[in-house]
Scaffold this motif. Structure first.
Motif, PDB file in Angstrom:
ATOM      1  N   VAL A   1      87.187   4.473 -36.785  1.00  0.00           N
ATOM      2  CA  VAL A   1      87.520   3.920 -38.098  1.00  0.00           C
ATOM      3  C   VAL A   1      88.504   2.783 -37.877  1.00  0.00           C
ATOM      4  O   VAL A   1      89.604   2.992 -37.344  1.00  0.00           O
TER       5      VAL A   1
ATOM      6  N   ASP B   1      89.499  12.699 -44.272  1.00  0.00           N
ATOM      7  CA  ASP B   1      88.483  12.971 -45.293  1.00  0.00           C
ATOM      8  C   ASP B   1      88.884  14.192 -46.117  1.00  0.00           C
ATOM      9  O   ASP B   1      88.060  14.755 -46.842  1.00  0.00           O
TER      10      ASP B   1
ATOM     11  N   ASN C   1      78.548  13.726 -48.137  1.00  0.00           N
ATOM     12  CA  ASN C   1      79.285  12.523 -48.512  1.00  0.00           C
ATOM     13  C   ASN C   1      80.779  12.754 -48.283  1.00  0.00           C
ATOM     14  O   ASN C   1      81.324  13.785 -48.673  1.00  0.00           O
ATOM     15  N   ARG C   2      81.419  11.806 -47.658  1.00  0.00           N
ATOM     16  CA  ARG C   2      82.841  11.920 -47.353  1.00  0.00           C
ATOM     17  C   ARG C   2      83.584  10.689 -47.851  1.00  0.00           C
ATOM     18  O   ARG C   2      83.129   9.557 -47.658  1.00  0.00           O
ATOM     19  N   THR C   3      84.719  10.914 -48.499  1.00  0.00           N
ATOM     20  CA  THR C   3      85.605   9.826 -48.893  1.00  0.00           C
ATOM     21  C   THR C   3      86.743   9.768 -47.891  1.00  0.00           C
ATOM     22  O   THR C   3      87.572  10.677 -47.814  1.00  0.00           O
TER      23      THR C   3
ATOM     24  N   THR D   1      87.142   4.600 -48.601  1.00  0.00           N
ATOM     25  CA  THR D   1      85.755   4.203 -48.409  1.00  0.00           C
ATOM     26  C   THR D   1      84.910   5.460 -48.366  1.00  0.00           C
ATOM     27  O   THR D   1      85.367   6.511 -47.919  1.00  0.00           O
ATOM     28  N   THR D   2      83.678   5.376 -48.861  1.00  0.00           N
ATOM     29  CA  THR D   2      82.782   6.525 -48.890  1.00  0.00           C
ATOM     30  C   THR D   2      81.700   6.363 -47.839  1.00  0.00           C
ATOM     31  O   THR D   2      81.094   5.301 -47.717  1.00  0.00           O
ATOM     32  N   GLN D   3      81.467   7.427 -47.078  1.00  0.00           N
ATOM     33  CA  GLN D   3      80.449   7.420 -46.039  1.00  0.00           C
ATOM     34  C   GLN D   3      79.592   8.672 -46.149  1.00  0.00           C
ATOM     35  O   GLN D   3      80.056   9.721 -46.607  1.00  0.00           O
ATOM     36  N   GLN D   4      78.336   8.549 -45.715  1.00  0.00           N
ATOM     37  CA  GLN D   4      77.465   9.721 -45.638  1.00  0.00           C
ATOM     38  C   GLN D   4      77.420  10.196 -44.198  1.00  0.00           C
ATOM     39  O   GLN D   4      77.159   9.419 -43.281  1.00  0.00           O
ATOM     40  N   VAL D   5      77.683  11.488 -44.008  1.00  0.00           N
ATOM     41  CA  VAL D   5      77.687  12.085 -42.685  1.00  0.00           C
ATOM     42  C   VAL D   5      76.417  12.909 -42.524  1.00  0.00           C
ATOM     43  O   VAL D   5      76.150  13.816 -43.327  1.00  0.00           O
TER      44      VAL D   5
END
Length: 216
Positions: free
Chosen positions: A4, A26, A49-51, A69-73
């Motif tokens: 990151v 997260d 989904n993780r913020t 930021t939002t990411q999909q794991v």
């Protein structure tokens, strides 16, 4: 683990160099780094989904700051997707039409022998297709009739099919053509909502009161 990246800067009229640590979290998993570092490695242990919140708590001279930021794991597996279109508003009765089918692997895993299926619907006949692949993928080069074939797709690869067929002249029915892609046994596809694509068009000569620009 994934990297990151972050940046801590001073807004005018302030000046100087911030010190201290930056924390990335997260809400469950955390990594941190001491400035002037610009990144840290975080290992997220569950899918979904993780913020991600990146926080700078400040120091004696500088105020705290944060960003999200939002990411999909993905929990391993491979996200296969398919799209189908023919860029037409009507099918040309008595003539031949062409569909473009794109099958992609959005990753992260490599997929060997994903099954692509397209059963030719009523209203179409004498179908033939070709296939080319990019991004290190591979597929059978050509075939006739229904598409029922296997493709190999590394993450980021795409197989593109060109499917052509004769359109019946009458009756002027709506032709609905659907293609699907299915992951092989042992591979998890976390997003099944993009594993099918349908293109539906009526047979005819006119689009919304205007002659079809693709017709003779």
């Amino acid at each position: 683990s994934v990297t990151v990246a972050f940046a801590v800067s001073v807004q005018a009229p302030g000046a100087g160099v911030p010190s201290g640590t930056v924390i990335v979290s997260d809400g469950i998993d955390v990594c941190q780094a001491t400035l002037p570092a610009t990144s840290c490695q975080i290992s997220i242990k569950t899918a979904g989904n993780r913020t991600l919140t990146v926080s700078y708590p400040g120091d004696a001279d500088f105020d705290p700051s944060s960003a999200v930021t939002t990411q999909q794991v993905l929990d391993g597996g491979a996200d296969l997707s398919v799209t189908k279109l023919n860029d037409r508003c009507v099918l040309p009765g008595g003539n031949r039409t062409v569909y473009r089918i794109e099958v992609s692997n959005l990753g992260p895993d490599v997929v060997t022998n994903a099954r692509v299926t397209d059963v030719i619907p009523a209203g179409l006949s004498n179908a033939a297709w070709t296939c080319t692949a990019t991004g290190g993928g591979s597929c059978v080069a050509s075939g006739t009739g229904n598409i029922d074939t296997l493709v190999n797709l590394p993450s980021g690869a795409t197989a593109v099919f060109s499917l052509s067929a004769d359109v019946q002249r009458a009756p002027e029915i709506v032709v609905s053509n659907t293609v699907t892609v299915q992951a092989p046994t042992g591979v998890t596809d976390p997003q099944l909502g993009n594993n099918a694509s349908t293109d539906g068009d009526p047979i005819g000569l006119y689009c919304d009161g205007m002659e079809d620009p693709f017709s003779d």
